[in-house]
Motif scaffolding. Structure first.
Motif, PDB file in Angstrom:
ATOM      1  N   THR A 460       0.812  -1.220   0.000  1.00  0.00           N
ATOM      2  CA  THR A 460       0.000   0.000   0.000  1.00  0.00           C
ATOM      3  C   THR A 460       0.845   1.268   0.000  1.00  0.00           C
ATOM      4  N   THR A 602      -3.476   6.969  -3.217  1.00  0.00           N
ATOM      5  CA  THR A 602      -4.638   6.236  -3.682  1.00  0.00           C
ATOM      6  C   THR A 602      -5.580   5.961  -2.507  1.00  0.00           C
ATOM      7  N   PRO A 603      -6.869   6.276  -2.647  1.00  0.00           N
ATOM      8  CA  PRO A 603      -7.800   6.028  -1.548  1.00  0.00           C
ATOM      9  C   PRO A 603      -8.242   4.560  -1.475  1.00  0.00           C
ATOM     10  N   LYS A 604      -8.892   4.208  -0.418  1.00  0.00           N
ATOM     11  CA  LYS A 604      -9.658   2.959  -0.241  1.00  0.00           C
ATOM     12  C   LYS A 604      -8.829   1.704  -0.014  1.00  0.00           C
ATOM     13  N   ILE A 605      -7.548   1.713  -0.367  1.00  0.00           N
ATOM     14  CA  ILE A 605      -6.819   0.440  -0.365  1.00  0.00           C
ATOM     15  C   ILE A 605      -6.235   0.111   1.005  1.00  0.00           C
ATOM     16  N   HIS A 606      -6.212  -1.157   1.311  1.00  0.00           N
ATOM     17  CA  HIS A 606      -5.584  -1.673   2.522  1.00  0.00           C
ATOM     18  C   HIS A 606      -5.359  -3.165   2.301  1.00  0.00           C
ATOM     19  N   ARG A 615      -8.221  -5.112   0.660  1.00  0.00           N
ATOM     20  CA  ARG A 615      -8.508  -4.527  -0.654  1.00  0.00           C
ATOM     21  C   ARG A 615      -7.191  -4.006  -1.212  1.00  0.00           C
ATOM     22  N   TYR A 618      -7.277  -0.661  -6.023  1.00  0.00           N
ATOM     23  CA  TYR A 618      -8.257   0.432  -6.075  1.00  0.00           C
ATOM     24  C   TYR A 618      -9.395   0.054  -7.026  1.00  0.00           C
ATOM     25  N   TYR A 619      -9.006  -0.543  -8.129  1.00  0.00           N
ATOM     26  CA  TYR A 619     -10.021  -0.986  -9.105  1.00  0.00           C
ATOM     27  C   TYR A 619      -9.413  -2.087  -9.957  1.00  0.00           C
ATOM     28  N   GLU A 717     -14.316   4.109 -10.461  1.00  0.00           N
ATOM     29  CA  GLU A 717     -13.666   4.800  -9.348  1.00  0.00           C
ATOM     30  C   GLU A 717     -13.184   6.158  -9.840  1.00  0.00           C
TER      31      GLU A 717
END
Lengths: 775, 486
Positions: A460, A602-606, A615, A618-619, A717
Motif C-alpha cells: 500500500t 490512492t484512496p480505499k486500499i488496505h 482490498r 483500487y479498481y 472509481e
C-alpha cells in the motif's frame, strides 16, 4: 488497420491522440539515452567480472593478467565497497559483489575499469576466478523437494477445497510448466556515475526507480541519501527489468567511481545483460479442480512453485500477485492455494510486466479450457459460467475474491458478449472445425480469454506520488513528477493532463527528466500505475497554480474564483477573456505563486500481507481477446492468424498511446508463450543469452488482422480523467493465443486426452503435445 | 602498419578519418569518433537492427541503397561510399523525411531506442521502392523490417508507417550530384598507396596476390559473422583483407545451365537471382536473417564460413552447386559439400580464396527447402532441409538432398538419396525415405532444439515434401493464407 479513434474532446488537451512527446526527437536521433549524454573529461569504462560456476566457493580472484592488458586501470572487488557490502534491497540477501560464494553463472564478482569499454570487457574475461564447485539447484521442483526457499511460503485458503473437490461431479488434476522471459529492453542496462564536490554524486541511470537507485548507491557508499542525485530522462524500454536491476549497475559503477575518483560508465554488453539480470519468474504448478456438469468450478487446489533464482529481489510481491490473479476473472468458491518462493542457482528473477499476474492467470485459463474439452463444451461458455457476478447484479453472491476483496466493477459479461460478436467467434469456430476435419496437416484453433487485473501496488505504501508544475512568465509550463518515461507515454499523458487543467495547448507543457532532487521518495514506475499516480499528482499541482490564477483573475474582475474558466489558452471570467500568458505575466507582477507541488495517495486500499487479505487494488482493469492460430502437425510450428482485442482503458487520456500499450503488451505476451524460450544448460549457464538464440516477436509474427478496440466507459472509481491503467493487463490477453493453440492440438489429436502443452509453445513443445501418449 | 584514410560522403560532405584501426566497427566510429549518437547499439551482433544505417554506392550507373547493421560492419568497408544515419534525414529547417514523419503520424515510436534503426530501414525502403514508383505492400514491409526488433509497439504502427510514406510529400536525393561526388572519391582511392593494414583489392589478381603475400590477414566480406568475433569474442585483427570490392566477385553471370555467383555478391542479390530461377525459394530467401544482414553478408561468406547451421549450404547442396577456388596459379572447382572437412574447417589452402559459386539452373526437377526455427523470420535454423528430386515416368531418377543443423558441417543426405533413387515416387517410398532420413544423422541437442526433435522433424519434412509433390497447398505455415481457407 487500426488507426486510433479520433478525439471525443476536441478542445481539450487530454483525450486526444497527440504523438508521444519525444516522437520527433526519437525519429531524428535527438532523443538522448544515458549512453548518448556528452561524457565528462576523465570518464573511464567498466565491465563486469562474471562467475562461471552456478554454485561454489570463491577461493580467489587473480587479476594479474587483466591488469596487464592495454588500457586497464583497476579491478574493483567487494573489498572496495566503502559502505554495506550487502545491497540495500528489502530482503538484504544479495551481496553487491560475490566474495566468498557464487550463486549463479553470471553473478558479478567485480569490475574491470579501463580506458575504453572494449578494453574493459576483454580484460574482464581475463580475470581468473578460483571456484570450488558446490552442488547447484537448477530445477524448481528439485528446489521444492529440497525446501530451498528465498522467502517463506504463503497459503491462501477459503472454505474447504478438498471436500468440495471430493463432492464434485467431476475432477481434473494436472501439472503445468511455464517458462520465464527476458525483458529484452532494446537499451541495455547502463549507469554513468559522476563524483561531484563535497562527497556528492550524480548518477545517470536507465531506471524505473530513481529513488531506489539513490538509496542503494548511498547505502553502498556509506552516505546519506541527500548526497546522491539520480536522473533519468528516458529509458529505452523497461518492462520491469529496470525496476531493481538498474540499481545494481549504478551501485557497481559508483563503487568503481569511488575507488578511482573518476566518472565511470558501466554499459553492459547484451550477452552480459542476459547472463546477469533476472527474468520473469518461471513457474511450475500442480492443480486439482472439482467442477459440475456445466463446467463451474466448485473446489480448487493449487500449488504454485515460483523459481526465484538466488535471491529474494521482488519475488515476494511477484509470487503474491500470482496468487491474487490465480482467479483471473472467476469466482472460486472453495480454494486452497500454496505459493512457494524457491531458491535456485540462477539469475535472481524480478519484475516483468504483469508482475506474477500472468503466471496466475495462465493456470486458471489452462484449467477452464481443459474442463470445457473434457465436458465437450465451448470453452467460452465455461469461462462465462465461472465469471464473477456483473457489476450491476443485485445481491451478488459470487463477487468476493479468494483474498476477500469485493469485485464491484466487473464488466466482463458485456465485454465478452461484444467481442464474441465483433470477432464472429461462433461462426469462425464452426468454420475452423470444418477446416480441421478436412485438412489434417494444418489444424486451427480459436479462443477468447478475458483478463481482470488489479490496479495498485499491493504494498500500500507505494501508492503515493508527487509532482511539480512550474508556470514561467511567458506562459510556458514545465512539469516534473516522480514517474519515469520508458516509452509508455507517461510524460505525454501527464503533459496532456496539465495542459487540460490549465486550458492551454499540449505544446505549451514540457515534461522533464525524473530527478530525485525534484520529487523525493518516488515509487517505482511500475504496476501500471504511472499515470494514475503521477498524472493525478501533476493534476493537483496544476490545479494549485490554476487556483492561484483564478483567484487573481477573480480579484481583477470582481467575480468568484469558481466562475473563472481556463480553456483554449484563454482565462475567462464573466466579464473578460485574457490570454493565459497575459494573465500569467500580470500575476507575476503581482507576486502570485506560479508554481506548485501536488501530492496524491490512492484512496480505499488496505491489505494485510501476512494473510493476503483486504482490498489491495483500487479498481480492476478488464479486457478480452479473441485469437486464432494454426499449427503444423508435422513440425509443431505455429502462426497467429487473427487477433481481436477489446480493452477497458476507462476514458482514455490518449487513445493512440493506449492502443500502443495494448498492442505492445499483447505481442510481448505472445512472445512469452510462443518463441521466447530461456534455456539453461546442465551447468546452469543461460544458453539463450543473445537475440541470436532468444527470439522475441518480429514483424513477420504480426497477423494482418490485428484489431484493438477500447471499451468506451469511464472508470467507476474516481481516477484521473476517468481513465484506467493500461501497461500490464493486455499482456495477459496473449493467453488467448496459447489457448487457441491448445484447441488446435486437441482437434489434431481427436482422442480427448488432456492437452499437455508447456509454455512457451515452441514448435518442439507443440509437436510433443501432439504426439505424447495420453496420460 | 598504417591504415588508409577512410573517406565517405555524409550530408553532402566528404568525411575523412585517419588512423582508424582495421577492426574498428562503423558503429564505434559513428558514436565514439564522430559523436553521432543517434545510431544505437542494441545487441552488438546484428540481430536487433537498432544500429541500422544506409549506405549507397554506384552500381551500373545508378546509386544502390542498402540498409546495413553498423555494429558488426568494419568501418573501413564503407570507404568510398555515401552514408546516412538517422541524424541525416531531416531538412535543415527541421522538417522530417517521410520515413520519419510517417513514424510520428502512426505513433510508431514508444521508448524510441529501436526507432533510429527502423527509420533507416524505412529510408532504405523509401529509396528502393517509393522513389522507384513502387508501392510498399504490408508483406514487403514485414520482410524488409524483419531485421529490426521493437519490444514496445507490437509493430502494427511501424508497418502502417511503412505504407504511409508514399502518401507524404516526396523527398528526393540528387543522385546525379552524389554519383559525381562518389566518382571523385573513387579517384582519390585508386591513387592511394596500397600497402595498408586494411586492404580492399579491386581485382581477382590483386586479391589472390594479396592472399598469397599475407595468408595471415583476416579475410572478410560482409562481416556479418566476423564482426561478432570482434564485438563478442574480442579478437583483434592487425591486417584485414576485404574481398567485397573485387570486381569479378561482385558479378552474377547467368549461363545456360548454371548461374555463376561471385563470392562477394550480397546474400540479398544472390537470393534475388536464385528466386528468379526458382520462385518457390522466395519465402526461404526472405527468412535468411534480416534484410540488413542480407544486404551486408555475402553468399561466398556464408559458404566459406561453413557453419553447420548456415542456410545457404543445404539449399546449394540440393541444387548441386559447386565452388570455384582461386589462387595466383589459377582455379579449381569442386562440389560444395566437398569443401568441408569438419566443424568450420575446409579444404582451402592458405593462399586460396573462394571466387565463385556455380548453381545449376532448373531442369524439370521438383525442389523445396524447409527451415525450422523458433521464430519464422530472422532466426537460425534448428533444422534446414532442401530436397530436389527429378521424377521421370513416376520414378525418382535423381535425388539431391542437403541438410543443415544435423551434423558438424552442412551435409548431403547420401543414404536418403540412395533410398529414393530408382524407386517409384509413391507414399511408401516417401515413408521409407523419411525413415532413412531420420536415421541418417545424429544431431545434437542444444538451445534451438533437441536431437530427438531434429531427427523426427527431418522425416516429417520429407512427408511434407511428398504432400507438396502431390499438389497439396496450404500445408506450410511459412506462407499460410488464412483468407484463402474455406
Amino acid at each position: 488497420m487500426n488507426a486510433p479513434e479520433k478525439l471525443k474532446l476536441a478542445s481539450s488537451a487530454a483525450g486526444r491522440s497527440v504523438p508521444h512527446e519525444s516522437a520527433r526527437a526519437q525519429v531524428s536521433g535527438n532523443a538522448h539515452y544515458v549512453d548518448d549524454l556528452p561524457e565528462v573529461r576523465g570518464t573511464l569504462y567498466a565491465a563486469p567480472i562474471l562467475s562461471t560456476v552456478a554454485h561454489g566457493r570463491l577461493l580467489g580472484v587473480d587479476s594479474h593478467a587483466a591488469l596487464a592488458m592495454p588500457g586497464v586501470q583497476a579491478v574493483v572487488l567487494a573489498s572496495d565497497i566503502p559502505g554495506d557490502t550487502v545491497l540495500a534491497a528489502f530482503a538484504h540477501d544479495e551481496p553487491i559483489f560475490a566474495s566468498d560464494t557464487v550463486q549463479h553463472i553470471g553473478q558479478v564478482v567485480g569490475l574491470v575499469v579501463a580506458s575504453t569499454v572494449m578494453q574493459a570487457r576483454a580484460a574482464a574475461r581475463a580475470v581468473k576466478l578460483d571456484i570450488e564447485a558446490l552442488p547447484a539447484l537448477l530445477d524448481v521442483r528439485a528446489a521444492y523437494a529440497a525446501q530451498s526457499y528465498v522467502l517463506p511460503p504463503v497459503f491462501v485458503r477459503r472454505g474447504d477445497a478438498a471436500q468440495a473437490i471430493a463432492a464434485a461431479p467431476h475432477t481434473l488434476s494436472g501439472q503445468l510448466e511455464v517458462g520465464g522471459q527476458e525483458h529484452f529492453y532494446l537499451e541495455g542496462q547502463i549507469a554513468y556515475v559522476l563524483p561531484q564536490e563535497q562527497g556528492q554524486w550524480l548518477v545517470h541511470s536507465s531506471t524505473q526507480h530513481p529513488g531506489e537507485v539513490q538509496h542503494w548507491v548511498a547505502h553502498a557508499l556509506g552516505l546519506a541519501n541527500h548526497a546522491v542525485r539520480v536522473e533519468c530522462r528516458r529509458m529505452g524500454g523497461g518492462f520491469g527489468g529496470k525496476e531493481t536491476q538498474a540499481g545494481h549497475l549504478a551501485v557497481w559503477a559508483a563503487i568503481a567511481a569511488h575507488k578511482l575518483g573518476r566518472p565511470i560508465k558501466l554499459r553492459l554488453d547484451r550477452d552480459d545483460d542476459f547472463s546477469i539480470t533476472g527474468k520473469r519468474h518461471p513457474f511450475a504448478y500442480d492443480y486439482t479442480v472439482g467442477f459440475d456438469g456445466a463446467g463451474r468450478i466448485c473446489g480448487f487446489q493449487l500449488l504454485m512453485l515460483a523459481n526465484c533464482g538466488f535471491s529474494a529481489d521482488l519475488s515476494g510481491p511477484v509470487a503474491d500477485r500470482a496468487v491474487f490473479h490465480a482467479d483471473n476473472a472467476y469466482f472460486l468458491a472453495d480454494v486452497d492455494i500454496s505459493s512457494y518462493r524457491l531458491k535456485t542457482h540462477t539469475q535472481s528473477h524480478t519484475a516483468f510486466r504483469g508482475f506474477g499476474g500472468p503466471q496466475g492467470v495462465i493456470v486458471i485459463e489452462t484449467i477452464l479450457s481443459e474442463i470445457a474439452r473434457q465436458l465437450g463444451l465451448d470453452p467460452l461458455e465455461v469461462r462465462r459460467h465461472n465469471l464473477y457476478d456483473a457489476a450491476d447484479t443485485p445481491n451478488p453472491q459470487r463477487n468476493t475474491t479468494h483474498y476477500q476483496m469485493a469485485v464491484e466493477d466487473n464488466i466482463l459479461h458485456p465485454i465478452l458478449s461484444k467481442i464474441e460478436q465483433s470477432a464472429h467467434y461462433q461462426e469462425r469456430r464452426k468454420a475452423i472445425s470444418a477446416w480441421n476435419a478436412a485438412n489434417p496437416v494444418i489444424q486451427r484453433g480459436i479462443s477468447i480469454t478475458p483478463v481482470k487485473f488489479g490496479i495498485s501496488f499491493t504494498a500500500t505504501l507505494f501508492n503515493q506520488a508527487g509532482a511539480l508544475v512550474h508556470v514561467y512568465t511567458d506562459g510556458s509550463v514545465q512539469v516534473n513528477h516522480g514517474g519515469t518515461e520508458m516509452g509508455q507515454g507517461l510524460n505525454t499523458k501527464v503533459a496532456q493532463i496539465v495542459a487540460d487543467e490549465l486550458g492551454i495547448p499540449f505544446e505549451s507543457v514540457l515534461a522533464t527528466a525524473a530527478d530525485t532532487s525534484k520529487v523525493p521518495n518516488a515509487s517505482a514506475t511500475a504496476a501500471s500505475s504511472g499515470t494514475d499516480l503521477n498524472g493525478r499528482a501533476a493534476q493537483y499541482a496544476a490545479r494549485n497554480v490554476r487556483d492561484n490564477l483564478a483567484q487573481f483573475a477573480a480579484g481583477l474582475d470582481g467575480c468568484g474564483a469558481g466562475a473563472v474558466r481556463f480553456q483554449n489558452g484563454q482565462v475567462i471570467t464573466p466579464t473578460a477573456s485574457r490570454p493565459f500568458t497575459s494573465l500569467v505575466q500580470q500575476a507575476y507582477a503581482n507576486r502570485i505563486q506560479l508554481w506548485s507541488d501536488g501530492f496524491y495517495r490512492t484512496p480505499k486500499i488496505h491489505y494485510d500481507k501476512t494473510t493476503l487479505t483486504g482490498r489491495p487494488f483500487y479498481y480492476f482493469a478488464y479486457g478480452a481477446a479473441c485469437s486464432e492460430v494454426a499449427i503444423d502437425t508435422l513440425t509443431g510450428e505455429s502462426r497467429v492468424l487473427k487477433i481481436d482485442i477489446l480493452y477497458d482503458a476507462g476514458t482514455s487520456i490518449n487513445p493512440a498511446i493506449d492502443i500502443g500499450q495494448v498492442e505492445g503488451g499483447f505481442i510481448q505476451g505472445v512472445g512469452w508463450l510462443t518463441t521466447e524460450q530461456l534455456v539453461w544448460n546442465a551447468k546452469g549457464a543461460l544458453s539463450t543469452h543473445a537475440p541470436s538464440t532468444y527470439k522475441i516477436p518480429a514483424t513477420g509474427d504480426i497477423p494482418a488482422h490485428f484489431k484493438v478496440d477500447l471499451w468506451d466507459q469511464p472508470n467507476r472509481e474516481d481516477n484521473v480523467f476517468g481513465s484506467k491503467a493500461v501497461g500490464e493487463p493486455p499482456f495477459m490477453l496473449a493467453i488467448s493465443v496459447f489457448e487457441a493453440m491448445k484447441e488446435a492440438i486437441a482437434a489434431a489429436r481427436g482422442d480427448g486426452a488432456v492437452v499437455q502443452l508447456a509454455a512457451p509453445a515452441t514448435a518442439e513443445n507443440v509437436l510433443r503435445a501432439l504426439t505424447a501418449s495420453a496420460a | 602498419m598504417t591504415t588508409q584514410t577512410i573517406r565517405f560522403i555524409r550530408r553532402g560532405q566528404t568525411v575523412a578519418l585517419g588512423n582508424v584501426p582495421p577492426d574498428r566497427t562503423l558503429l564505434q566510429v559513428l558514436r565514439e569518433d564522430l559523436g553521432a549518437c543517434g545510431t544505437k547499439e542494441g545487441c552488438g551482433e546484428g540481430d536487433c537492427g537498432a544500429c541500422t544505417v544506409v549506405l549507397a554506392e554506384p552500381e551500373n550507373g545508378h546509386l544502390r541503397f542498402r540498409a546495413i547493421n553498423s555494429c558488426i560492419r568494419l568501418a573501413h568497408s564503407v570507404n568510398g561510399m555515401a552514408l546516412w544515419t538517422v541524424e541525416d534525414l531531416a531538412q535543415a529547417d527541421g522538417s522530417l523525411h517521410p520515413a520519419q514523419e510517417a513514424m510520428v503520424q502512426c505513433h510508431g515510436s514508444q521508448c524510441g531506442f529501436c526507432t533510429p534503426g527502423f527509420v533507416m530501414s524505412l529510408f532504405g525502403m523509401y529509396q528502393n521502392s517509393v522513389c522507384q514508383g513502387q508501392s510498399i505492400r504490408r508483406s514487403d514491409a514485414q520482410e524488409a523490417l524483419s531485421g529490426n526488433l521493437c519490444r514496445c509497439t507490437g509493430y502494427r504502427p511501424i508497418l502502417d508507417a511503412a505504407q504511409q510514406m508514399e502518401q507524404l510529400p516526396a523527398v528526393r536525393i540528387d543522385e546525379a550530384a552524389l554519383l559525381q561526388h562518389l566518382e571523385q572519391l573513387a579517384l582519390i582511392r585508386s591513387a592511394a598507396e596500397p600497402d595498408f593494414a586494411y586492404k580492399s583489392p579491386r581485382s581477382l589478381d590483386e586479391l589472390t596476390s594479396a592472399r598469397a603475400a599475407d595468408p595471415g590477414a583476416q579475410i572478410v566480406a560482409g562481416c556479418t559473422d566476423v564482426g561478432l568475433w570482434v564485438t563478442k569474442m574480442h579478437q583483434h585483427f592487425d591486417r584485414v583483407l576485404d574481398v567485397t570490392q573485387v570486381a569479378e566477385l561482385r558479378q552474377i553471370e547467368p549461363h545456360a545451365n548454371y548461374l555463376q555467383i561471385g563470392a562477394a555478391v550480397t546474400l540479398h542479390d544472390a537470393y534475388t537471382a536464385l528466386v528468379a530461377d526458382r520462385p518457390q525459394l522466395h519465402n526461404f530467401a526472405s527468412r535468411f536473417a534480416g534484410l540488413p544482414v542480407r544486404n551486408s553478408g555475402t553468399l561466398g561468406g556464408n559458404v566459406a564460413n561453413g557453419s553447420p547451421i548456415g542456410d545457404s549450404m543445404p539449399l546449394l547442396i540440393a541444387l548441386g552447386a559447386s565452388v570455384v577456388l582461386a589462387n595466383t596459379h589459377g582455379t579449381r572447382e569442386l562440389p560444395l559439400e566437398d569443401l568441408y572437412t569438419g566443424y568450420r574447417t575446409n579444404v582451402m589452402a592458405a593462399d586460396e580464396v573462394l571466387a565463385w559459386i556455380k548453381v545449376p539452373r532448373p531442369n524439370g526437377d521438383f525442389m523445396r527447402v524447409y527451415k525450422i526455427s523458433k521464430r519464422f523470420d530472422d532466426d537460425i535454423s534448428a533444422v534446414c532441409l532442401a530436397i530436389n528430386l527429378t521424377i521421370t515416368d513416376g520414378s525418382v531418377t535423381r535425388a539431391s538432398i542437403g541438410a543443415g543443423g544435423v551434423a558438424a558441417t552442412p551435409v548431403r543426405a547420401v543414404q536418403t538419396e540412395a533410398a529414393l533413387t530408382g524407386q517409384p515416387w509413391t507414399l511408401a517410398t516417401a515413408h521409407a525415405a523419411a525413415a532413412a532420413l531420420r536415421a541418417e544423422f545424429q544431431p545434437i541437442s542444444d538451445m534451438r532444439a533437441s536431437a530427438a526433435y531434429r531427427s523426427e522433424v527431418l522425416g516429417n519434412l520429407l512427408q511434407r515434401f511428398w504432400l507438396e509433390s502431390q499438389g497439396q497447398t496450404q500445408i506450410n505455415l511459412a506462407h499460410f493464407d488464412v483468407e484463402a481457407c474455406v
